[in-house]
Design an enzyme around this catalytic site. Structure first.
Site, PDB file in Angstrom:
ATOM      1  N   ARG A   1      58.890 -50.625  -8.241  1.00 40.77           N
ATOM      2  CA  ARG A   1      58.901 -49.838  -7.013  1.00 40.77           C
ATOM      3  C   ARG A   1      57.462 -49.571  -6.582  1.00 40.77           C
ATOM      4  O   ARG A   1      56.586 -49.336  -7.433  1.00 40.77           O
ATOM      5  CB  ARG A   1      59.618 -48.493  -7.221  1.00 40.77           C
ATOM      6  CG  ARG A   1      61.132 -48.577  -7.309  1.00 40.77           C
ATOM      7  CD  ARG A   1      61.789 -48.970  -5.982  1.00 40.77           C
ATOM      8  NE  ARG A   1      63.229 -49.010  -6.038  1.00 40.77           N
ATOM      9  CZ  ARG A   1      63.957 -50.123  -6.220  1.00 40.77           C
ATOM     10  NH1 ARG A   1      63.370 -51.290  -6.370  1.00 40.77           N
ATOM     11  NH2 ARG A   1      65.283 -50.061  -6.230  1.00 40.77           N
TER      12      ARG A   1
ATOM     13  N   HIS B   1      59.750 -57.898  -1.287  1.00 33.70           N
ATOM     14  CA  HIS B   1      60.809 -57.291  -2.118  1.00 33.70           C
ATOM     15  C   HIS B   1      61.946 -58.289  -2.390  1.00 33.70           C
ATOM     16  O   HIS B   1      63.108 -58.047  -2.011  1.00 33.70           O
ATOM     17  CB  HIS B   1      61.344 -56.011  -1.460  1.00 33.70           C
ATOM     18  CG  HIS B   1      62.044 -55.098  -2.438  1.00 33.70           C
ATOM     19  ND1 HIS B   1      61.971 -53.738  -2.395  1.00 33.70           N
ATOM     20  CD2 HIS B   1      62.827 -55.373  -3.513  1.00 33.70           C
ATOM     21  CE1 HIS B   1      62.690 -53.211  -3.380  1.00 33.70           C
ATOM     22  NE2 HIS B   1      63.216 -54.197  -4.075  1.00 33.70           N
TER      23      HIS B   1
HETATM   24  C1  GLV Z   1      66.043 -53.914  -5.963  1.00 34.15           C
HETATM   25  O1  GLV Z   1      64.934 -53.486  -5.862  1.00 34.15           O
HETATM   26  C2  GLV Z   1      67.097 -53.280  -6.720  1.00 34.15           C
HETATM   27  O2  GLV Z   1      66.915 -52.124  -7.126  1.00 34.15           O
HETATM   28  O3  GLV Z   1      68.132 -53.897  -6.929  1.00 34.15           O
END
Ligand code: GLV
Length: 305
Positions: A220, A268
């Site tokens: 994160r 991401h």
């Molecule tokens: C992605 O970041 C997830 O938490 O699945």
């Protein structure tokens, strides 16, 4: 009796169609409703026994008095837990899917390999029109620290070790971190985001690493103090950062990370939930709920993961 399940969160924009087809195939005996569909169906909120969610907007899970399970399609539940209206006593399950862990291990492998062999540096040299080799090192000479030893951290470790990398793991169980940092040149972050891990990768953390170390953040954005990371890169103490996650996503235009020569960024995508396999994980937990069996991958609200 048919289980009636609420679908809440992000896929709503793109339509839950893809997920719904997979979920229906994995659990044909259930019925699936978005909030809008629930409203139109004539069913009462107390008919809903479980919710399958993907970063639902705050408040999405209010007013469901018979809710007995919230199953996340995301591995990380930090955003879900940040919703003050989340019913406090309803069990909450994270997504734990071997296919997702495998994808994460591939991304970590790519980053570690590229850092070890200096491929990001060669990419920069190409842009500069420079034909210039650097020394070639062996995997056995490269010490990697994996932060977080859950399903994903373990998968990363198992992927890297057979290639010869010297992999250490760390979890927040009281093991001192600083000696491990001092002995690591690549840090792969796979920690859950909790009050205890927020901002862990700060100036002090970077200073504990040997000069020339690199960071791979696949967890994160809020684990990292961005200004401290930029300062450590610019001071030449850190060599490179591979970043998949950011404080604000999408990363706003103009942020230093976009064009920083020592940063490689991804939008991401290090490990996306794979609907093909994750639907079976969801179905197994919903069946366990129906049959009164133990639920899997439950979040400890105290620990926050
Ligand atoms: C992605 O970041 C997830 O938490 O699945």
């Amino acid at each position: 009796m048919t289980m009636k399940i609420l679908l809440a969160g992000e896929p709503e924009a793109a339509g839950w169609a893809r997920w719904r087809a997979r979920l229906a195939a994995a659990l044909p005996e259930a019925e699936w409703y978005t909030r809008a569909e629930l409203g139109a169906s004539g069913l009462a909120p107390e008919d809903i026994v479980a919710a399958v969610v993907a970063s639902p907007p705050p408040g999405s899970l209010q007013g469901l008095p018979k809710l007995r399970l919230v199953q996340s399609l995301w591995a990380g539940v930090d955003r879900l837990l940040a919703d003050a209206t989340l019913p406090p006593d309803v069990p909450l399950a994270r997504m734990v899917d071997p296919m997702m862990s495998a994808a994460m291990a591939e991304t970590a492998l790519w980053a570690v390999l590229a850092l070890h062999r200096g491929f990001f540096a060669y990419q920069r040299r190409q842009r500069e029109g420079l034909w210039q080799a650097h020394a070639q090192r062996r995997a056995e000479e490269v010490r990697v620290l994996v932060l977080g030893l859950g399903a994903m951290g373990q998968a990363v470790r198992q992927r890297l070790e057979p290639l010869g990398y010297r992999v250490q793991g760390w979890r927040r169980d009281g093991t001192p971190l600083e000696p491990l940092l001092a002995a690591s040149e690549i840090v792969v972050n796979l920690l859950p985001l909790t009050p205890a891990t927020r901002g862990l990768l700060d100036a002090r953390f970077f200073a504990a690493l040997p000069p020339g170390a690199s960071i791979v953040n696949l967890a994160r954005g809020a684990h990292v103090v961005d200004a401290d990371l930029l300062a450590a890169l610019e001071a030449g103490h850190l060599r490179h950062a591979v970043l998949d996650v950011f404080h604000e996503e999408p990363l706003p235009a103009g942020r230093a990370f976009w064009r920083h020569p020592q940063v490689t960024l991804l939008p991401h995508v290090a490990a996306l939930t794979d609907a093909r396999s994750a639907a079976a994980v969801v179905a197994a937990n919903l069946r366990a709920l129906r049959d009164g069996m133990p639920l899997a991958h439950l979040v400890d609200r105290e620990r926050a993961y």
